[in-house]
Write an enzyme that holds these catalytic residues in place. Sequence first.
Site, PDB file in Angstrom:
ATOM      1  CG  HIS A  16       4.971   2.484  -4.184  1.00  0.00           C
ATOM      2  ND1 HIS A  16       3.944   2.773  -3.305  1.00  0.00           N
ATOM      3  CD2 HIS A  16       5.933   3.414  -3.947  1.00  0.00           C
ATOM      4  CE1 HIS A  16       4.272   3.840  -2.589  1.00  0.00           C
ATOM      5  NE2 HIS A  16       5.471   4.251  -2.953  1.00  0.00           N
ATOM      6  CD  GLU A 197       6.533  11.910  -3.141  1.00  0.00           C
ATOM      7  OE1 GLU A 197       5.452  11.528  -2.646  1.00  0.00           O
ATOM      8  OE2 GLU A 197       6.997  11.433  -4.203  1.00  0.00           O
TER       9      GLU A 197
HETATM   10  N1  HPA Z   1       4.316   9.117  -3.559  1.00  0.00           N
HETATM   11  C1  HPA Z   1       3.027   8.928  -3.302  1.00  0.00           C
HETATM   12  N2  HPA Z   1       2.355   7.884  -3.740  1.00  0.00           N
HETATM   13  C2  HPA Z   1       2.991   6.985  -4.477  1.00  0.00           C
HETATM   14  C3  HPA Z   1       4.316   7.127  -4.782  1.00  0.00           C
HETATM   15  C4  HPA Z   1       5.020   8.233  -4.283  1.00  0.00           C
HETATM   16  O1  HPA Z   1       6.237   8.442  -4.493  1.00  0.00           O
HETATM   17  N3  HPA Z   1       4.642   6.057  -5.537  1.00  0.00           N
HETATM   18  C5  HPA Z   1       3.544   5.292  -5.670  1.00  0.00           C
HETATM   19  N4  HPA Z   1       2.537   5.847  -5.024  1.00  0.00           N
HETATM   20 ZN    ZN Z   2       6.510   5.986  -2.621  1.00  0.00          ZN
END
Ligand code: HPA
Ligand code: ZN
Length: 334
Positions: A16, A197
């Site tokens: 990101h 995640e």
């Molecule tokens: N997960 C979700 N959104 C995010 C992440 C991430 O690891 N990094 C930046 N935005």
């Molecule tokens: Zn991410």
Amino acid sequence: MKDFINGLPKVELHLHIEGSLEPELMFELAKRNQVQIPFQSPQEVHDAYQFHNLQSFLDIYYQGANVLIHEQDFFDLTWAYLLRCKEDNVVHTEIFFDPQTHTDRGIAFDTVVSGIHRALEEANKVLGISSKLIMCFLRHLDETAALATLEQAIPHKDKIIGVGLDSSEQGHPPEKFAKVFQKALNEGFLTVAHAGEEGPAQNIHDALSMLGITRIDHGIRCVEDEVLVAQLIEDRTPLTVCPLSNIKLKVFEKMEQHNIVDLLRKGMCVTINSDDPAYFGGYMNANFHAVANAHSMTKNEVAQFTLNGIEASFILDDEKARLVVLVDTYMMKG
Ligand code: HPA
Ligand code: ZN
């Protein structure tokens, strides 16, 4: 192994750009743009980076982005990341940006895209690093907002290869964005999504079936569904895994418990990436070192992460072949 990792050509597929904003640059931009930030020094910012889950990180991360105002700021941010790529022997990178984080503060979509794109072009010429740009929708916002963002991206199709989905996974499942992803696919964008995640394996399943994604970002919770794991291996569906991020956000307690090497040995197309390196303690080499220090691996296994990255990337086949030759040459020398 340390030197071998440092010299290995690498491909990054999960980064990101707003997450590469180092505290020093945050301070410099805050001063340049006269934006107030709730910290007295870059060290204070570093010290604030203690997270207990994804949301505690996101709260700080969106605040940091407030210093980005002008096209040049987005250029400087991206350029600083690309210089780090050069140091870490990253030869190709596919980066995310979150337009809504900026347009919701009154920054024009064009300002964001053109600053980032100009740096990517410059890096191709000057640093020999190739790249692609992927726009993410913030999943804590609604689908109508995502649709409006997609409309803004259409005139920039030449610069944006795909769309993704990030931010808070819990409570914002893939089906919430089924319509906007279908529209993006119809417009010719490739699609990816953060899934599995913090959220369940079902989110991976649903992102594949409802959002037409070709790559899963994170995806490490796939192991909770054996049938899904078998399918991902058979289809060579890539997972863009971010080891240091997963430790910082407490997805795994310790790197020794991380499942990335296990998944690699099962034949899954797993890759190593840095996610938000300014916040999680390291760029690509640091992520490779952290995995290799916790899990004993052969050089061929380490190199397989790059080969998987090449396979999973959005570049053309002849460009993929060129990068495979780079890795093969490196392996023969080493
Ligand atoms: N997960 C979700 N959104 C995010 C992440 C991430 O690891 N990094 C930046 N935005
Ligand atoms: Zn991410």
